[in-house]
Design an enzyme around this catalytic site. Structure first.
Site, PDB file in Angstrom:
ATOM      1  N   TRP A  14       0.540  -1.075  -0.273  1.00 14.35           N
ATOM      2  CA  TRP A  14      -0.227  -0.216  -0.131  1.00 14.35           C
ATOM      3  C   TRP A  14       1.032   1.257   0.088  1.00 14.35           C
ATOM      4  O   TRP A  14       0.001   2.379   0.135  1.00 14.35           O
ATOM      5  CB  TRP A  14      -0.911  -0.083   1.452  1.00 14.35           C
ATOM      6  CG  TRP A  14      -1.664  -1.264   0.885  1.00 14.35           C
ATOM      7  CD1 TRP A  14      -2.605  -2.374   0.193  1.00 14.35           C
ATOM      8  CD2 TRP A  14      -2.656  -1.588   2.384  1.00 14.35           C
ATOM      9  NE1 TRP A  14      -3.501  -2.408   0.454  1.00 14.35           N
ATOM     10  CE2 TRP A  14      -4.111  -2.003   1.277  1.00 14.35           C
ATOM     11  CE3 TRP A  14      -3.650  -1.234   3.564  1.00 14.35           C
ATOM     12  CZ2 TRP A  14      -4.948  -2.818   2.213  1.00 14.35           C
ATOM     13  CZ3 TRP A  14      -4.443  -1.128   4.093  1.00 14.35           C
ATOM     14  CH2 TRP A  14      -5.366  -2.176   3.640  1.00 14.35           C
ATOM     15  N   LYS A  15       2.045   1.111   0.631  1.00 11.48           N
ATOM     16  CA  LYS A  15       2.515   2.287   0.470  1.00 11.48           C
ATOM     17  C   LYS A  15       2.405   3.366   1.628  1.00 11.48           C
ATOM     18  O   LYS A  15       1.644   2.555   2.417  1.00 11.48           O
ATOM     19  CB  LYS A  15       3.199   3.219  -1.072  1.00 11.48           C
ATOM     20  CG  LYS A  15       3.594   1.871  -1.756  1.00 11.48           C
ATOM     21  CD  LYS A  15       4.244   3.172  -3.205  1.00 11.48           C
ATOM     22  CE  LYS A  15       4.498   1.639  -4.383  1.00 11.48           C
ATOM     23  NZ  LYS A  15       5.183   1.794  -5.370  1.00 11.48           N
ATOM     24  N   HIS A 101      13.062  -3.256  -1.543  1.00 10.15           N
ATOM     25  CA  HIS A 101      12.100  -2.099  -2.482  1.00 10.15           C
ATOM     26  C   HIS A 101      12.643  -0.589  -2.859  1.00 10.15           C
ATOM     27  O   HIS A 101      13.071   0.157  -2.349  1.00 10.15           O
ATOM     28  CB  HIS A 101      10.248  -1.665  -1.738  1.00 10.15           C
ATOM     29  CG  HIS A 101       9.240  -1.138  -2.548  1.00 10.15           C
ATOM     30  ND1 HIS A 101       9.839   0.117  -3.321  1.00 10.15           N
ATOM     31  CD2 HIS A 101       8.547  -2.296  -3.070  1.00 10.15           C
ATOM     32  CE1 HIS A 101       8.575  -0.283  -4.299  1.00 10.15           C
ATOM     33  NE2 HIS A 101       7.649  -0.748  -3.997  1.00 10.15           N
ATOM     34  N   GLU A 173      10.993  -6.768  -9.704  1.00 15.60           N
ATOM     35  CA  GLU A 173      10.337  -5.321 -10.190  1.00 15.60           C
ATOM     36  C   GLU A 173      11.012  -4.880 -10.734  1.00 15.60           C
ATOM     37  O   GLU A 173      12.009  -4.363  -9.572  1.00 15.60           O
ATOM     38  CB  GLU A 173      10.017  -5.148  -8.573  1.00 15.60           C
ATOM     39  CG  GLU A 173       8.378  -6.075  -8.052  1.00 15.60           C
ATOM     40  CD  GLU A 173       8.169  -4.689  -6.942  1.00 15.60           C
ATOM     41  OE1 GLU A 173       6.407  -4.781  -7.510  1.00 15.60           O
ATOM     42  OE2 GLU A 173       8.632  -4.220  -5.560  1.00 15.60           O
ATOM     43  N   GLY A 179       5.463   2.383 -10.677  1.00 17.89           N
ATOM     44  CA  GLY A 179       4.960   3.633 -10.905  1.00 17.89           C
ATOM     45  C   GLY A 179       4.702   3.924 -12.473  1.00 17.89           C
ATOM     46  O   GLY A 179       4.915   5.112 -11.834  1.00 17.89           O
ATOM     47  N   SER A 219       3.367  -1.760 -12.617  1.00 16.38           N
ATOM     48  CA  SER A 219       2.610  -1.540 -13.189  1.00 16.38           C
ATOM     49  C   SER A 219       1.675  -2.511 -13.367  1.00 16.38           C
ATOM     50  O   SER A 219       0.818  -2.546 -14.517  1.00 16.38           O
ATOM     51  CB  SER A 219       3.044  -0.932 -14.635  1.00 16.38           C
ATOM     52  OG  SER A 219       4.040   0.757 -14.303  1.00 16.38           O
ATOM     53  N   GLY A 240       0.868  -2.327  -7.052  1.00 17.96           N
ATOM     54  CA  GLY A 240       0.746  -1.122  -5.867  1.00 17.96           C
ATOM     55  C   GLY A 240      -0.359  -0.895  -6.352  1.00 17.96           C
ATOM     56  O   GLY A 240      -1.407  -1.373  -5.764  1.00 17.96           O
TER      57      GLY A 240
HETATM   58  P1  PGA Z   1       2.399  -0.601  -9.066  1.00 13.36           P
HETATM   59  O1  PGA Z   1       3.928  -0.006  -7.937  1.00 13.36           O
HETATM   60  O2  PGA Z   1       1.525  -1.558  -9.086  1.00 13.36           O
HETATM   61  O3  PGA Z   1       2.226   0.719  -8.740  1.00 13.36           O
HETATM   62  O4  PGA Z   1       3.794  -0.099 -10.360  1.00 13.36           O
HETATM   63  C1  PGA Z   1       4.647  -1.450  -7.680  1.00 13.36           C
HETATM   64  C2  PGA Z   1       5.301  -1.131  -6.655  1.00 13.36           C
HETATM   65  O5  PGA Z   1       6.003  -0.923  -6.272  1.00 13.36           O
HETATM   66  O6  PGA Z   1       5.925  -2.899  -5.883  1.00 13.36           O
END
Ligand code: PGA
Length: 267
Positions: A14-15, A101, A173, A179, A219, A240
């Site tokens: 969720w950041k 991360h 990732e 993002g 993404s 994310g």
């Molecule tokens: P995102 O983030 O799906 O919004 O690109 C992925 C992540 O940070 O693990």
């Protein structure tokens, strides 16, 4: 060697989103959406911000979703202002912790050497580490993605025996795809996942290479997720933005559940 299908994973970080009240709403909205899905065949996790963990532990307790931390310190306690330890995450109800991360590396100076110590702490306290690996856009342009991924694996997992490596979740990732406007292309993801599995097999043995789950993140959304999780060496999705709402996460879980049936990873 007999190959056993790997359990697929659907998880979301969720950041810095979803306070405690939003966490309770999310859990309440998610439960009916997951009710009809074969979630027993999957490992599901959400990674809330630290201040939402207690609310999350309560709100998700009855369902199939486990919770985890987005980061932690390597020490159990001490003079580390602003940090949270593995025992604290355990006390708060966590089963997982994400480490390395891309946003930790890019904005907070985190290194894989620090992550090596954090992986030790995670295993010492019974947390499953979700170890993020990924090359930058420059690495990709220079055609050195697999060398970079190999270096990250070697450093972060340097202290781990094969049976520990087999229990970790590796999250591929690509740093340029987080993002971003689009996920990495399936053939590119397929090649990187195969490379990561080969690296694990070479360093920690074929059994660990066969067992370790490698999930894709960057993404991912409900449109591109199915093609990614269908790939042979992709064992789940780490999402994310597209899973910051219960509706979004439920759509991802449905995609991963479908892939589990197709791959024979469902009981
Ligand atoms: P995102 O983030 O799906 O919004 O690109 C992925 C992540 O940070 O693990």
């Amino acid at each position: 060697m007999m190959t056993v299908p790997r359990r697929l994973v659907a998880g979301t970080g969720w950041k810095m989103n979803n306070d405690a009240a939003a966490t309770r709403r999310y859990a309440a909205e998610l439960a009916p959406r997951l009710a009809g899905l074969p979630t027993a065949a999957l490992d599901l996790y959400v990674l809330p911000p630290f201040t939402s963990l207690h609310a999350a532990a309560e709100a998700f307790a009855a369902g199939p979703v486990a919770i985890g931390g987005q980061n932690m310190h390597w020490d159990d306690a001490g003079a580390w202002t602003g940090e949270v330890s593995a025992p604290m995450l355990r006390e708060a109800g966590c089963r997982y912790v994400a480490l390395a991360h891309s946003e930790r590396l890019a904005h907070f100076g985190e290194t894989y050497e620090a992550v090596r110590r954090k992986i030790n702490a995670a295993f010492r306290h019974g947390l499953t580490p979700i170890l993020c690996l990924g090359e930058t856009a420059e690495d990709r342009a220079a055609d050195r993605a697999d060398a970079v991924l190999g270096g990250q694996l070697e450093t972060a997992l340097a202290d781990q025996p094969p049976e520990r490596v087999a229990e970790a979740i590796l999250a591929y990732e690509p740093r340029w795809a987080i993002g971003a406007a689009a996920a990495a292309a399936p053939d590119y993801v397929s090649a990187r996942h195969a490379a990561i599995r080969a690296l694990v097999s070479r360093r920690w043995g074929a059994a660990a290479g066969q067992a370790v789950r490698i999930v894709y993140g960057g993404s991912v959304d409900a449109e591109n997720g199915a093609a990614l999780v269908a790939l042979a060496d992709v064992d789940g999705l780490f999402v994310g933005r597209a899973a910051w709402t219960a509706q979004g996460f439920a759509a991802i879980v449905a995609i991963v559940a479908q892939a589990a049936m197709t791959k024979g990873a469902a009981p």
